[in-house]
Scaffold this active site. Structure first.
Site, short mmCIF file in Angstrom:
data_model
loop_
_atom_site.label_atom_id
_atom_site.label_comp_id
_atom_site.label_asym_id
_atom_site.label_seq_id
_atom_site.Cartn_x
_atom_site.Cartn_y
_atom_site.Cartn_z
CG ASP A 40 -4.44 3.05 -5.01
OD1 ASP A 40 -3.23 3.27 -4.75
OD2 ASP A 40 -5.28 3.96 -5.10
CB CYS A 63 -4.16 4.85 -1.83
SG CYS A 63 -4.81 5.97 -0.58
CG HIS A 99 -5.08 6.30 25.87
ND1 HIS A 99 -5.39 7.56 25.42
CD2 HIS A 99 -3.89 6.41 26.53
CE1 HIS A 99 -4.43 8.39 25.77
NE2 HIS A 99 -3.51 7.72 26.45
C1 RB5 Z 1 -5.60 7.48 -7.16
O1 RB5 Z 1 -5.34 8.43 -8.13
C2 RB5 Z 1 -5.85 8.17 -5.81
O2 RB5 Z 1 -7.03 8.88 -5.86
C3 RB5 Z 1 -5.85 7.18 -4.68
O3 RB5 Z 1 -4.66 6.46 -4.69
C4 RB5 Z 1 -5.96 7.74 -3.29
O4 RB5 Z 1 -5.06 8.76 -3.07
C5 RB5 Z 1 -7.32 8.04 -2.81
O5 RB5 Z 1 -7.53 8.41 -1.66
#
Ligand code: RB5
Length: 143
Positions: free
Chosen positions: A8, A65, A133
């Site tokens: 993201d 993210c 596993h």
């Molecule tokens: C974005 O601000 C943030 O919330 C996202 O990148 C992530 O860390 C969510 O889990």
């Protein structure tokens, strides 16, 4: 090895560096976005990558993210995806060796590029141990 990568906006700044690490290790990487710092919703990219990994047998995924949490939580909603939120080479090694993880997740706001490089290198060098596993991994899925 073949990897898909997605992020993201909070993982975008590091994505090109991560792609170069994978390529320099001699592996293939396919970029599924996002491609700018504009705000997006991490689940859209986690779902897109999970479907690509499930479709392309024996491929792996990298999801980035801010923390890695949202990406891993979302990807793990897909049957057959074992997304591991890793923080260092040890967790990356165990994710492959014990959990047969197929998606590596981490947070751009959490780990630096040196740690990321060591996680990816270790991930590529580590095989699933199987044995005791295997049954545990089978038990992860609920029908
Ligand atoms: C974005 O601000 C943030 O919330 C996202 O990148 C992530 O860390 C969510 O889990």
């Amino acid at each position: 090895m073949k990897f898909y990568i997605a992020c993201d906006h909070a993982g975008f700044n590091i994505k090109e560096n991560v792609k170069n690490i994978v390529k320099d290790l001699g592996h293939e990487i396919i970029d599924l976005g996002t491609n700018s710092n504009d705000r997006v919703d991490y689940p859209d990219f986690a779902h897109k990558l999970s479907l690509a990994v499930l479709e392309d047998k024996n491929s792996f995924g990298i999801l980035i993210c801010g923390t890695g949490i949202g990406m891993s939580v979302t990807a793990n909603k897909h049957k057959g995806i074992r997304a591991a939120l890793c923080h260092d080479a040890y967790t990356a090694e165990m994710a492959r060796a014990h959990n047969d993880a197929n998606v590596l997740c981490f947070g751009e706001r959490v780990v630096g590029i040196g740690v990321i490089e060591s996680m990816i290198k270790t991930w590529c060098e580590t095989k699933f141990e199987g044995g005791r596993h295997s049954n545990r991994v089978k038990k992860i899925e609920i029908s």
